[in-house]
Design an enzyme around this catalytic site. Structure first.
Site: not given
Ligand SMILES: *[C@@H]1O[C@H](CO)[C@@H](O)[C@H](O)[C@H]1NC(C)=O
Ligand SMILES: *[C@@H]1O[C@H](CO)[C@@H](O)[C@H](O)[C@H]1NC(C)=O
Ligand SMILES: *[C@@H]1O[C@H](CO)[C@@H](O)[C@H](O)[C@H]1NC(C)=O
Ligand SMILES: CC(=O)N[C@H]1CO[C@H](CO)[C@@H](O)[C@@H]1O
Length: 382
Positions: A179, A291
């Site tokens: 991320e 995710e």
């Protein structure tokens, strides 16, 4: 004759459509990054931490359950770069051998003992040197105006060394970073490219997953995620992998702000992922969603089911991993409201009731685990 040819074509067509496309299916194993969170910015807080107490990678018994009973073939295993490369060493090829061997033991258990694939995940938001208030603390790797920041060259050296250590393990996948966000997208590209260059320089040929900006969100792939920040789609198609064995790493939650912190699923994946899907097709790229998640309620079961069927129907998606299992969650809830609990088999939720493994996983993930998953060979796009 025409009819025979037509029905033959139809048969071929349906055989083509029925080809398994999702080849990796699994779960996040989160825990290696635990124990560093502070309520105020405190560089060094919780480092290095104690194995099995402050941080841990997997519970081998629950990995057995996932592989032997659930038949998944993929685990994303988080670790912290400040533990692998202590701040006193700096980011690069010098590792903490104790932490590395604890991590390698988990990876080897998954890949060698159990025969599944393992994604190595430096859970660092493209930042290094202060994980105390992740995702916002730490210097952005390659920020040349920040004298305390690790350089892009250091990041390349780190990846070259990590890949070298797994060069003979066909079942690892290299996840460049978790991320990246709030940084120039040009720099995400430069750091991703440096990682790919380092990995290939080590001789490693396995699959690489490259993240974009904006927490690598699928819904925002073609949008700016901050003032002056270019969309991931402007740059991430410029990556060069001489082995053409790199896919895009996507995260996508289904709640109102895509954070995975709410129990209601109000963001439908098919429409939110449509622009990304087109971009992947236009650029001849594949992606994995490493995710995602939803709460323990009918609306989320439907939304997750829809998302998984969308991935299956669009062959640019080659795999997924849901957030999250892991040995240290206890009754905590890593996703989708405080009462879901984790996906770790054998644990309960905060109320002592069934956790996400017995609710979300059982209701909607288990029925969507493909049967044609990849079980052998080097990690790759097909
Ligand atoms: C390396 O990791 C071990 C295990 O967490 C820890 O005890 C040790 O202090 C670490 N060394 C450095 C230099 O951080
Ligand atoms: C890079 O570092 C400088 C100096 O610390 C800082 O002002 C700037 O905000 C950083 N860049 C980003 C994108 O955070
Ligand atoms: C590992 O998982 C098994 C099965 O759920 C459980 O019985 C055991 O207590 C767990 N071990 C640890 C150290 O959490
Ligand atoms: C839903 C959720 O917990 N997502 C998380 C994934 O990664 C890190 C945790 O280490 C969080 O910042 C995200 O919110």
């Amino acid at each position: 004759m025409v009819r025979t040819i037509l029905s033959l074509l139809a048969l071929l067509g349906s055989a083509w459509v029925a080809q398994p496309k999702i080849i990796y299916a699994g779960v996040n194993e989160s825990g290696g990054e635990f124990g560093v969170f502070a309520s105020v910015d405190t560089p060094g807080f919780g480092l290095p931490g104690r194995f099995g107490v402050n941080y841990a990678f997997i519970n081998k018994t629950t990995v057995d359950i996932f592989v032997d009973q659930e038949k998944i073939n993929f685990f994303r295993v988080t670790f912290l770069m400040e533990r692998m490369c202590p701040i006193s060493f700096g980011l690069g090829k010098r590792f903490n051998e104790t932490y590395f061997s604890e991590y390698a033991d988990a990876i080897n258990y998954i890949t060698v003992t159990k025969g599944a694939y393992a994604l190595l995940d430096p859970h660092n938001y493209m930042r290094y040197n202060d994980p105390s208030m992740q995702p916002f603390t730490g210097s952005i790797i390659g920020n040349s105006s920040d004298p305390t920041a690790a350089t892009t060259q250091q990041f390349r050296a780190f990846w070259q060394e990590l890949a070298r250590r797994f060069v003979n393990n066909p079942k690892v996948v290299f996840g460049i970073n978790n991320e990246p966000h709030t940084m120039p997208t040009e720099l995400v590209l430069a750091n991703d490219q440096a990682a790919i260059d380092g990995i290939r320089a080590s001789g490693a040929r396995q699959l690489i997953l490259a993240p974009g900006n904006g927490f690598t969100g699928g819904h925002s792939w073609t949008q700016s995620t901050g003032a002056g920040i270019a969309p991931s789609s402007d740059f991430l198609n410029k990556l060069v992998d001489p082995l053409k064995n790199t896919a895009i790493d996507i995260h996508e939650y289904l709640d109102v702000d895509f954070s995975g912190q709410h129990d209601a699923c109000t963001q439908p994946a098919p429409s939110n992922l449509a622009a990304l899907t087109t971009w992947l097709q236009d650029n001849g790229l594949k992606a994995m969603i490493t995710e995602f998640g939803g709460g323990n309620n009918e609306g989320c079961f439907q939304a997750i089911d829809e998302m998984m069927k969308y991935m299956t129907a669009n062959d640019v998606y080659i795999g997924w991993a849901i957030w999250a299992a892991g040995p240290l969650w206890g009754t905590n809830s890593p996703c989708c409201g405080p009462t879901v609990g984790s996906l770790e088999p054998g644990e309960v939720n905060v109320n002592g009731g069934p956790n996400g493994f017995d609710t979300v996983w059982a209701n909607v993930v288990r029925p969507n685990i493909p049967t044609g998953l990849k079980r052998s060979g080097i990690s790759s796009l097909s």
